[in-house]
Design a protein around this motif. Structure first.
Motif, PDB file in Angstrom:
ATOM      1  N   LEU A 260       0.826  -1.210   0.000  1.00  0.00           N
ATOM      2  CA  LEU A 260       0.000   0.000   0.000  1.00  0.00           C
ATOM      3  C   LEU A 260       0.859   1.259   0.000  1.00  0.00           C
ATOM      4  N   LEU A 261       1.919   1.255   0.800  1.00  0.00           N
ATOM      5  CA  LEU A 261       2.799   2.429   0.850  1.00  0.00           C
ATOM      6  C   LEU A 261       3.508   2.644  -0.483  1.00  0.00           C
TER       7      LEU A 261
ATOM      8  N   THR B 140       1.408   6.875  -6.577  1.00  0.00           N
ATOM      9  CA  THR B 140       0.267   7.746  -6.860  1.00  0.00           C
ATOM     10  C   THR B 140       0.625   9.206  -6.603  1.00  0.00           C
ATOM     11  N   VAL B 141       1.279   9.465  -5.468  1.00  0.00           N
ATOM     12  CA  VAL B 141       1.672  10.842  -5.133  1.00  0.00           C
ATOM     13  C   VAL B 141       2.635  11.383  -6.185  1.00  0.00           C
TER      14      VAL B 141
ATOM     15  N   GLY C  12      -0.291  13.228  -7.513  1.00  0.00           N
ATOM     16  CA  GLY C  12      -0.448  14.167  -6.404  1.00  0.00           C
ATOM     17  C   GLY C  12      -1.166  13.559  -5.205  1.00  0.00           C
ATOM     18  N   VAL C  13      -0.963  14.192  -4.050  1.00  0.00           N
ATOM     19  CA  VAL C  13      -1.529  13.704  -2.785  1.00  0.00           C
ATOM     20  C   VAL C  13      -3.050  13.685  -2.825  1.00  0.00           C
ATOM     21  N   GLN C  14      -3.644  14.666  -3.512  1.00  0.00           N
ATOM     22  CA  GLN C  14      -5.112  14.781  -3.537  1.00  0.00           C
ATOM     23  C   GLN C  14      -5.784  13.553  -4.147  1.00  0.00           C
ATOM     24  N   GLU C  15      -5.022  12.763  -4.919  1.00  0.00           N
ATOM     25  CA  GLU C  15      -5.593  11.578  -5.568  1.00  0.00           C
ATOM     26  C   GLU C  15      -5.553  10.324  -4.696  1.00  0.00           C
TER      27      GLU C  15
ATOM     28  N   ARG D 194      -9.608   3.387  -0.620  1.00  0.00           N
ATOM     29  CA  ARG D 194     -10.400   2.509  -1.493  1.00  0.00           C
ATOM     30  C   ARG D 194      -9.686   2.296  -2.834  1.00  0.00           C
ATOM     31  N   GLU D 195      -9.163   3.384  -3.422  1.00  0.00           N
ATOM     32  CA  GLU D 195      -8.478   3.277  -4.714  1.00  0.00           C
ATOM     33  C   GLU D 195      -7.172   2.491  -4.565  1.00  0.00           C
TER      34      GLU D 195
END
Length: 199
Positions: free
Chosen positions: A17-18, A24-25, A29-32, A36-37
């Protein structure tokens, strides 16, 4: 496979997960980031991540802590690979920091924001370990008479502000990334000259 049919078990779910959160970040970006995703991307049920991260903030704090651990390892590797000479070690460490900061600008922003938020001492300890590499370097320069004496944290802050500034200029596109190595070399040379112990 539908999300509801995905298995709950995963070999090392926290690490997976990390790693996916970091990707993803870096890419979006962090906002994404959402638990769940991340579960969908890693291939587990949507509830599985909550075993390790009760909420999104816990995930962000863990991601920041892992970021500081990686930054510390990269700085340590740079300094250890540069030999014993102070200026070579200084340049290698500054270059390693700027590479990290430009490659993972969004993660670094999260790391600093998390460090100043309300969180466990583990995050502060990870940050302190990462920056202890630079502090040891300042202390080496002072012990060898290359840098002026004074509070090592304060002297180190000048160095940090300089290399963080270079990273910010490159990340924002104000300075071409191809100039990065030259800028770091100039910055560390100016830092040594400006901090040189009086004869």
């Amino acid at each position: 496979m539908p999300v509801t049919d995905r298995p709950y078990h995963h070999g090392n779910l926290r690490t997976a997960l990390l790693a996916e959160a970091e990707r993803t970040v870096r890419e979006r970006g962090v906002q994404e980031l959402s638990l769940r995703e991340l579960a969908r991307q890693v291939g587990v049920s949507h509830g599985a991540p909550r075993r390790h991260f009760p909420d999104r903030q816990a995930l962000l704090d863990a991601l920041a802590e892992a970021g500081f651990a990686r930054l510390g390892a990269e700085l340590r590797s740079a300094i250890d690979g540069a030999g014993e000479e102070f200026e070579a070690r200084l340049h290698a460490t500054a270059a390693a920091y700027v590479r990290f900061a430009t490659r993972d600008a969004a993660l670094l922003e999260l790391m600093f924001a998390s460090k100043h938020g309300k969180q466990s001492g583990a995050l502060h300890e990870a940050a302190d370990r990462a920056f202890s590499v630079m502090l040891e370097l300042i202390e080496q320069g002072q012990a060898e008479g290359i840098l002026d004496h004074g509070e090592p944290e304060r002297v180190g802050l000048v160095l940090f502000a300089t290399i963080q500034g270079i990273a910010a200029l490159v990340s924002s596109g104000m300075v071409d990334a191809e100039q990065l190595d030259e800028l770091v070399a100039d910055a560390t040379a100016h830092f040594v000259r400006g901090s040189h112990a009086a004869a």
